[in-house]
Write a protein that holds these residues in place. Structure first.
Motif, PDB file in Angstrom:
ATOM      1  N   LEU A 216      25.770 -49.471  63.307  1.00  0.00           N
ATOM      2  CA  LEU A 216      27.065 -50.004  62.873  1.00  0.00           C
ATOM      3  C   LEU A 216      28.193 -49.429  63.723  1.00  0.00           C
ATOM      4  O   LEU A 216      29.106 -50.157  64.134  1.00  0.00           O
ATOM      5  CB  LEU A 216      27.287 -49.692  61.391  1.00  0.00           C
ATOM      6  N   ALA A 217      28.124 -48.126  64.003  1.00  0.00           N
ATOM      7  CA  ALA A 217      29.140 -47.509  64.869  1.00  0.00           C
ATOM      8  C   ALA A 217      29.120 -48.148  66.253  1.00  0.00           C
ATOM      9  O   ALA A 217      30.176 -48.403  66.853  1.00  0.00           O
ATOM     10  CB  ALA A 217      28.885 -46.006  64.980  1.00  0.00           C
ATOM     11  N   PHE A 218      27.927 -48.438  66.759  1.00  0.00           N
ATOM     12  CA  PHE A 218      27.769 -49.055  68.077  1.00  0.00           C
ATOM     13  C   PHE A 218      28.452 -50.424  68.103  1.00  0.00           C
ATOM     14  O   PHE A 218      29.169 -50.759  69.051  1.00  0.00           O
ATOM     15  CB  PHE A 218      26.284 -49.193  68.388  1.00  0.00           C
ATOM     16  N   GLN A 219      28.233 -51.226  67.060  1.00  0.00           N
ATOM     17  CA  GLN A 219      28.816 -52.570  67.018  1.00  0.00           C
ATOM     18  C   GLN A 219      30.335 -52.512  66.885  1.00  0.00           C
ATOM     19  O   GLN A 219      31.054 -53.277  67.533  1.00  0.00           O
ATOM     20  CB  GLN A 219      28.223 -53.373  65.869  1.00  0.00           C
ATOM     21  N   ILE A 220      30.833 -51.615  66.047  1.00  0.00           N
ATOM     22  CA  ILE A 220      32.289 -51.502  65.889  1.00  0.00           C
ATOM     23  C   ILE A 220      32.927 -51.074  67.205  1.00  0.00           C
ATOM     24  O   ILE A 220      33.976 -51.586  67.596  1.00  0.00           O
ATOM     25  CB  ILE A 220      32.639 -50.511  64.755  1.00  0.00           C
ATOM     26  N   GLN A 221      32.281 -50.128  67.907  1.00  0.00           N
ATOM     27  CA  GLN A 221      32.804 -49.703  69.208  1.00  0.00           C
ATOM     28  C   GLN A 221      32.788 -50.868  70.199  1.00  0.00           C
ATOM     29  O   GLN A 221      33.713 -51.023  71.005  1.00  0.00           O
ATOM     30  CB  GLN A 221      31.991 -48.528  69.746  1.00  0.00           C
ATOM     31  N   ASP A 222      31.756 -51.700  70.144  1.00  0.00           N
ATOM     32  CA  ASP A 222      31.700 -52.902  70.979  1.00  0.00           C
ATOM     33  C   ASP A 222      32.891 -53.811  70.685  1.00  0.00           C
ATOM     34  O   ASP A 222      33.522 -54.352  71.600  1.00  0.00           O
ATOM     35  CB  ASP A 222      30.400 -53.664  70.726  1.00  0.00           C
ATOM     36  N   ASP A 223      33.176 -53.996  69.393  1.00  0.00           N
ATOM     37  CA  ASP A 223      34.316 -54.839  68.991  1.00  0.00           C
ATOM     38  C   ASP A 223      35.635 -54.258  69.502  1.00  0.00           C
ATOM     39  O   ASP A 223      36.525 -54.993  69.938  1.00  0.00           O
ATOM     40  CB  ASP A 223      34.372 -54.956  67.465  1.00  0.00           C
ATOM     41  N   ILE A 224      35.748 -52.942  69.432  1.00  0.00           N
ATOM     42  CA  ILE A 224      36.961 -52.270  69.920  1.00  0.00           C
ATOM     43  C   ILE A 224      37.119 -52.495  71.423  1.00  0.00           C
ATOM     44  O   ILE A 224      38.210 -52.823  71.906  1.00  0.00           O
ATOM     45  CB  ILE A 224      36.906 -50.755  69.608  1.00  0.00           C
ATOM     46  N   LEU A 225      36.015 -52.338  72.161  1.00  0.00           N
ATOM     47  CA  LEU A 225      36.074 -52.475  73.621  1.00  0.00           C
ATOM     48  C   LEU A 225      36.380 -53.909  74.049  1.00  0.00           C
ATOM     49  O   LEU A 225      36.932 -54.128  75.130  1.00  0.00           O
ATOM     50  CB  LEU A 225      34.763 -52.004  74.245  1.00  0.00           C
ATOM     51  N   ASP A 226      36.033 -54.875  73.209  1.00  0.00           N
ATOM     52  CA  ASP A 226      36.366 -56.263  73.528  1.00  0.00           C
ATOM     53  C   ASP A 226      37.874 -56.498  73.479  1.00  0.00           C
ATOM     54  O   ASP A 226      38.366 -57.498  74.000  1.00  0.00           O
ATOM     55  CB  ASP A 226      35.665 -57.217  72.550  1.00  0.00           C
ATOM     56  N   ILE A 227      38.590 -55.549  72.887  1.00  0.00           N
ATOM     57  CA  ILE A 227      40.057 -55.622  72.834  1.00  0.00           C
ATOM     58  C   ILE A 227      40.686 -54.619  73.791  1.00  0.00           C
ATOM     59  O   ILE A 227      41.571 -54.953  74.584  1.00  0.00           O
ATOM     60  CB  ILE A 227      40.557 -55.339  71.400  1.00  0.00           C
ATOM     61  N   GLU A 228      40.207 -53.379  73.754  1.00  0.00           N
ATOM     62  CA  GLU A 228      40.836 -52.300  74.514  1.00  0.00           C
ATOM     63  C   GLU A 228      40.219 -52.063  75.892  1.00  0.00           C
ATOM     64  O   GLU A 228      40.807 -51.375  76.721  1.00  0.00           O
ATOM     65  CB  GLU A 228      40.759 -50.993  73.718  1.00  0.00           C
ATOM     66  N   GLY A 229      39.030 -52.597  76.122  1.00  0.00           N
ATOM     67  CA  GLY A 229      38.336 -52.332  77.377  1.00  0.00           C
ATOM     68  C   GLY A 229      38.808 -53.226  78.509  1.00  0.00           C
ATOM     69  O   GLY A 229      39.679 -54.084  78.345  1.00  0.00           O
ATOM     70  N   SER A 230      38.208 -53.008  79.684  1.00  0.00           N
ATOM     71  CA  SER A 230      38.493 -53.852  80.843  1.00  0.00           C
ATOM     72  C   SER A 230      37.211 -54.543  81.269  1.00  0.00           C
ATOM     73  O   SER A 230      36.113 -54.019  81.067  1.00  0.00           O
ATOM     74  CB  SER A 230      39.030 -53.015  82.010  1.00  0.00           C
ATOM     75  N   THR A 231      37.336 -55.714  81.844  1.00  0.00           N
ATOM     76  CA  THR A 231      36.169 -56.466  82.280  1.00  0.00           C
ATOM     77  C   THR A 231      35.353 -55.661  83.287  1.00  0.00           C
ATOM     78  O   THR A 231      34.122 -55.651  83.252  1.00  0.00           O
ATOM     79  CB  THR A 231      36.591 -57.806  82.899  1.00  0.00           C
ATOM     80  N   GLU A 232      36.042 -54.943  84.198  1.00  0.00           N
ATOM     81  CA  GLU A 232      35.357 -54.178  85.232  1.00  0.00           C
ATOM     82  C   GLU A 232      34.488 -53.078  84.624  1.00  0.00           C
ATOM     83  O   GLU A 232      33.354 -52.846  85.047  1.00  0.00           O
ATOM     84  CB  GLU A 232      36.378 -53.558  86.199  1.00  0.00           C
ATOM     85  N   THR A 233      35.008 -52.384  83.623  1.00  0.00           N
ATOM     86  CA  THR A 233      34.277 -51.275  83.011  1.00  0.00           C
ATOM     87  C   THR A 233      33.266 -51.756  81.981  1.00  0.00           C
ATOM     88  O   THR A 233      32.134 -51.273  81.916  1.00  0.00           O
ATOM     89  CB  THR A 233      35.259 -50.293  82.338  1.00  0.00           C
TER      90      THR A 233
END
Length: 294
Positions: A216-233
């Motif tokens: 569950l933590a992994f999926q939530i972090q994935d959701d966060i990165l879909d907003i806060e992350g960059s395509t390159e990273t």
């Protein structure tokens, strides 16, 4: 051995095992399917699921060699799911792990067959003759993988995910979706390591808690990165969840609450490891996933 060194060693072992079982030595004109399969299977990635299988087998005090066919098998299932997930009829993604998705390189038909081939090869690998384990142990581990990847596991979660597009889910509905789509395979990875390693009931229960919280933590972090992350990273387009009108944890709870949940779930996962002996690696793995940027 330090965490990073052990992780690199585990990934190397997984890569070598995958190469062994995805060899095209017996190909008789169908070499293209092997090319398509290996394009996605060796595109990088965290190798989280096979590493979990190996490390829980190790935590039980068993020889990790017995876990390798199952580690490879679950990575094949995971890779097949990504190939199919990226198809135009599903998420319609053009980029995966920083490279064009499988169907963009090999075409939709070959991508479908590559996914099908990986799913079948996964069970060929898990059920191969010569595994130095009792038949009952092999069947229990393979059944755990089959159940987790099927209609009452990952595929079921994908169905709920597709049908939920454009709709706001409740927290309970969203957790059920992610419990099936992402969590089922992570739990299966842990279960197979424990089954092969000879875990007792207390350890099996503790491992399930670890896997559930970690997943569950992994999926939530994935959701966060879909907003806060960059395509390159991140290795794939960010913002796709919003574009596809998917209900996610940030859209339901907000980013601040999501960051807190990732920390809390990770701590619960770490605490569950008390049923095992040396779990320094598994603790460090959980903590590293909570702060990842890809």
């Amino acid at each position: 051995m330090k965490f990073d060194e052990q992780l690199s060693e585990d990934i190397k072992i997984v890569e070598e095992t995958l190469k062994k079982h995805l060899s095209c030595e017996e190909a008789r004109g169908q070499e293209n399917i092997y090319d398509a399969v290996k394009y996605s299977a060796f595109a990088g990635g965290k190798r989280l699921r096979p590493v979990l299988t190996i490390e829980f087998c190790r935590a039980c005090g068993a020889d990790i060699q017995s876990a390798l066919p199952f580690a490879a098998a679950i990575e094949m299932v995971h890779t097949y799911s990504l190939i199919h997930d990226d198809l135009p009829c599903m998420d319609d993604d053009d980029l995966r792990r920083g490279r064009p998705t499988n169907h963009k390189v090999y075409g939709e038909a070959m991508a479908v067959l590559a996914g099908d081939g990986l799913l079948n090869r996964a069970f060929e690998t898990a059920l191969q003759p010569g595994v130095p384990l009792p038949a009952e142990t092999v069947l229990r581990a393979a059944t755990a993988l089959a159940r987790a990847s099927g209609m009452d596991g990952m595929i079921g979660g994908q169905v709920i995910d597709m049908e939920a597009e454009g709709h706001m889910l409740s927290a309970e509905e969203l957790q059920n979706l992610q419990d099936l789509k992402t969590g089922a395979l992570i739990r299966a990875a842990v279960q197979m390591g424990c089954i092969v390693g000879g875990a007792d009931e207390k350890q099996m229960a503790a491992a399930d808690v670890y896997a559930s919280r970690l997943g569950l933590a992994f999926q939530i972090q994935d959701d966060i990165l879909d907003i806060e992350g960059s395509t390159e990273t991140f290795g794939k387009p960010v913002g796709s969840d919003a574009e596809n009108r998917k209900c996610t944890y940030p859209s339901l709870l907000g980013l601040e609450k999501c960051h807190t949940l990732v920390r809390d779930l990770t701590q619960e996962a770490v605490e569950a490891l008390s049923a095992f002996g040396d779990t320094a690696f598994l603790r460090a793995l959980a903590e590293s996933l909570a702060t990842r940027d890809h």
